[in-house]
Design a protein around this motif. Structure first.
Motif, mmCIF file in Angstrom:
data_model
loop_
_atom_site.group_PDB
_atom_site.id
_atom_site.type_symbol
_atom_site.label_atom_id
_atom_site.label_comp_id
_atom_site.label_asym_id
_atom_site.label_seq_id
_atom_site.Cartn_x
_atom_site.Cartn_y
_atom_site.Cartn_z
ATOM 1 N N MET A 39 9.885 77.247 -42.998
ATOM 2 C CA MET A 39 9.826 76.057 -42.122
ATOM 3 C C MET A 39 8.564 75.258 -42.445
ATOM 4 O O MET A 39 7.470 75.804 -42.419
ATOM 5 C CB MET A 39 9.823 76.508 -40.659
ATOM 6 C CG MET A 39 10.050 75.388 -39.657
ATOM 7 S SD MET A 39 11.750 74.825 -39.520
ATOM 8 C CE MET A 39 12.530 76.159 -38.642
ATOM 9 N N LYS A 40 8.724 73.984 -42.767
ATOM 10 C CA LYS A 40 7.584 73.123 -43.091
ATOM 11 C C LYS A 40 7.182 72.338 -41.840
ATOM 12 O O LYS A 40 7.995 71.622 -41.258
ATOM 13 C CB LYS A 40 7.963 72.158 -44.231
ATOM 14 C CG LYS A 40 6.883 71.144 -44.572
ATOM 15 C CD LYS A 40 5.624 71.802 -45.068
ATOM 16 C CE LYS A 40 4.468 70.818 -45.100
ATOM 17 N NZ LYS A 40 3.169 71.483 -45.251
ATOM 18 N N THR A 41 5.914 72.463 -41.419
ATOM 19 C CA THR A 41 5.426 71.744 -40.241
ATOM 20 C C THR A 41 4.921 70.360 -40.646
ATOM 21 O O THR A 41 4.104 70.231 -41.567
ATOM 22 C CB THR A 41 4.285 72.517 -39.564
ATOM 23 O OG1 THR A 41 4.803 73.786 -39.126
ATOM 24 C CG2 THR A 41 3.739 71.753 -38.362
ATOM 25 N N ILE A 42 5.423 69.335 -39.975
ATOM 26 C CA ILE A 42 4.979 67.950 -40.182
ATOM 27 C C ILE A 42 4.632 67.373 -38.811
ATOM 28 O O ILE A 42 5.414 67.490 -37.861
ATOM 29 C CB ILE A 42 6.084 67.087 -40.843
ATOM 30 C CG1 ILE A 42 6.385 67.597 -42.260
ATOM 31 C CG2 ILE A 42 5.699 65.609 -40.861
ATOM 32 C CD1 ILE A 42 5.337 67.286 -43.308
ATOM 33 N N ILE A 98 12.518 71.826 -41.206
ATOM 34 C CA ILE A 98 11.331 71.023 -40.884
ATOM 35 C C ILE A 98 10.989 71.195 -39.401
ATOM 36 O O ILE A 98 11.824 70.952 -38.531
ATOM 37 C CB ILE A 98 11.575 69.523 -41.187
ATOM 38 C CG1 ILE A 98 11.880 69.322 -42.673
ATOM 39 C CG2 ILE A 98 10.353 68.682 -40.783
ATOM 40 C CD1 ILE A 98 12.423 67.935 -43.011
ATOM 41 N N ASP A 99 9.751 71.616 -39.146
ATOM 42 C CA ASP A 99 9.241 71.684 -37.775
ATOM 43 C C ASP A 99 8.489 70.374 -37.522
ATOM 44 O O ASP A 99 7.306 70.260 -37.833
ATOM 45 C CB ASP A 99 8.310 72.892 -37.627
ATOM 46 C CG ASP A 99 7.688 72.992 -36.238
ATOM 47 O OD1 ASP A 99 8.216 72.356 -35.303
ATOM 48 O OD2 ASP A 99 6.665 73.686 -36.095
ATOM 49 N N ASP A 143 0.503 63.406 -39.658
ATOM 50 C CA ASP A 143 0.969 63.145 -41.029
ATOM 51 C C ASP A 143 1.740 61.831 -41.108
ATOM 52 O O ASP A 143 1.722 61.147 -42.130
ATOM 53 C CB ASP A 143 1.881 64.280 -41.500
ATOM 54 C CG ASP A 143 1.181 65.623 -41.479
ATOM 55 O OD1 ASP A 143 0.020 65.688 -41.947
ATOM 56 O OD2 ASP A 143 1.776 66.612 -40.990
ATOM 57 N N VAL A 173 0.339 63.635 -47.939
ATOM 58 C CA VAL A 173 1.637 64.207 -47.551
ATOM 59 C C VAL A 173 2.747 63.641 -48.440
ATOM 60 O O VAL A 173 3.648 64.373 -48.873
ATOM 61 C CB VAL A 173 1.917 63.924 -46.058
ATOM 62 C CG1 VAL A 173 3.295 64.440 -45.650
ATOM 63 C CG2 VAL A 173 0.830 64.551 -45.186
ATOM 64 N N GLN A 193 2.474 65.478 -51.783
ATOM 65 C CA GLN A 193 2.765 66.914 -51.765
ATOM 66 C C GLN A 193 4.179 67.246 -51.288
ATOM 67 O O GLN A 193 4.747 68.263 -51.695
ATOM 68 C CB GLN A 193 1.739 67.639 -50.880
ATOM 69 C CG GLN A 193 0.334 67.633 -51.444
ATOM 70 C CD GLN A 193 -0.671 68.333 -50.543
ATOM 71 O OE1 GLN A 193 -0.328 68.846 -49.478
ATOM 72 N NE2 GLN A 193 -1.932 68.341 -50.960
ATOM 73 N N HIS A 194 4.749 66.399 -50.418
ATOM 74 C CA HIS A 194 6.049 66.729 -49.809
ATOM 75 C C HIS A 194 7.007 65.530 -49.806
ATOM 76 O O HIS A 194 7.545 65.168 -48.754
ATOM 77 C CB HIS A 194 5.830 67.220 -48.373
ATOM 78 C CG HIS A 194 4.837 68.321 -48.255
ATOM 79 N ND1 HIS A 194 5.070 69.604 -48.707
ATOM 80 C CD2 HIS A 194 3.569 68.340 -47.750
ATOM 81 C CE1 HIS A 194 4.014 70.361 -48.481
ATOM 82 N NE2 HIS A 194 3.084 69.618 -47.901
ATOM 83 N N VAL A 197 10.507 66.245 -48.306
ATOM 84 C CA VAL A 197 10.491 66.457 -46.847
ATOM 85 C C VAL A 197 10.491 65.096 -46.138
ATOM 86 O O VAL A 197 11.246 64.885 -45.176
ATOM 87 C CB VAL A 197 9.259 67.299 -46.430
ATOM 88 C CG1 VAL A 197 9.136 67.362 -44.913
ATOM 89 C CG2 VAL A 197 9.357 68.697 -47.011
#
Length: 281
Positions: A1-4, A31-32, A55, A195, A198-199, A202
């Motif tokens: 789970m990726k936190t944003i 995605i969190d 972010d 962000v 890197q993502h 996402v």
């Protein structure tokens, strides 16, 4: 789970985000998405993007363009609301000010420097051919601070989104003198450069989900009643707001950006024009 982490004002424009989060749509793709309400508005969110406490920000167009010009390491990834924001110009209910021209050379309450309430007071002054260099500001942080400042006479008028301030008008706390629409699309989605680098996938997924929600938002059964209840609004006011509000699922084009930059330069809100690549992703 990726936190944003994402931030936005606690207003009706952002209900699509809350519906998507509550429905588990981001969670379903790993995605969190952690939402923070920012009642202080755009100036505070610019600071949060700078210091990494968010972010993503759903933020006023003029505010983030000004802050990116001043070094905020973020980019606009999309227009969120294409229609203008309708700013009400408010005075205390018992104020002696009756017309817009009465407000020239009076003190304007703003949430903070660089906020929408600050920048739009400059836009309004320019529209009225007032000397913008003579504007005097009282920083009030939030709408509650504005109520206090106008009531005790520390400031004379306050500009805020018309529909969100309507309950204060209905309650006899504020009196609205007139409206001042933004001359550009009102809300954009901005993301910190780190962000984005890197993502990227996402961020793409987040935009896909919110765009599907905003495309279908007005078709949700009884959405007008949900909005009226959640944001303390009268049903007819929300129905009017829904007619006036148009979400976007597209990035800002170069011509629109250039037009906004020219207007911000003319108003001396920015002092230079950055290239498109420095502002838009």
């Amino acid at each position: 789970m990726k936190t944003i982490k994402i931030a936005g004002v606690p207003e009706h424009f952002n209900l699509p985000w809350h519906l998507s989060i509550d429905d588990g749509e981001f969670e379903a793709v790993g995605i969190d998405l952690q939402w923070t309400d920012v009642p202080e508005g755009t100036g505070k969110m610019c600071q949060m993007l700078r210091d990494g406490t968010t972010d993503i920000a759903v933020i006023l167009t003029e505010g983030i363009i000004k802050d990116i010009t001043n070094g905020n390491p973020s980019k606009i990834v999309q227009v969120y609301v294409q229609s203008p924001l309708i700013w009400g110009i408010h005075v205390a209910a018992n104020s002696s000010y009756e017309t817009l021209s009465d407000l020239e050379n009076s003190i304007v309450a703003i949430s903070r420097m660089g906020s929408g309430s600050h920048l739009m007071s400059i836009v309004n002054a320019e529209h009225q051919n007032w000397n913008t260099e003579k504007l005097t500001f009282e920083i009030v942080n939030t709408i509650d601070g504005a109520v206090e400042a106008l009531t005790n006479g520390k400031a004379n008028y306050f500009m805020w989104e018309r529909f969100m301030t309507q309950p204060l008008v209905d309650a006899g706390i504020f009196r609205r003198i007139t409206d001042c629409p933004t001359p550009w699309p009102c809300f954009v989605i901005a993301v910190r450069n780190e962000v984005l680098e890197q993502h990227p996938k996402v961020i793409e997924q987040i935009l896909d989900i919110i765009n599907t929600t905003t495309e279908e938002f007005k078709m949700i059964p009884s959405i007008d009643r949900t909005l009226a209840s959640k944001y303390n609004q009268k049903l007819d006011a929300i129905q009017e707001w829904l007619k006036l509000t148009h979400w976007s699922q597209e990035q800002m084009n170069e011509q629109s950006l250039d037009k906004i930059l020219e207007q911000l330069l003319k108003l001396q809100i920015i002092d230079k024009k950055l290239p498109k690549e420095a502002i838009l992703k």
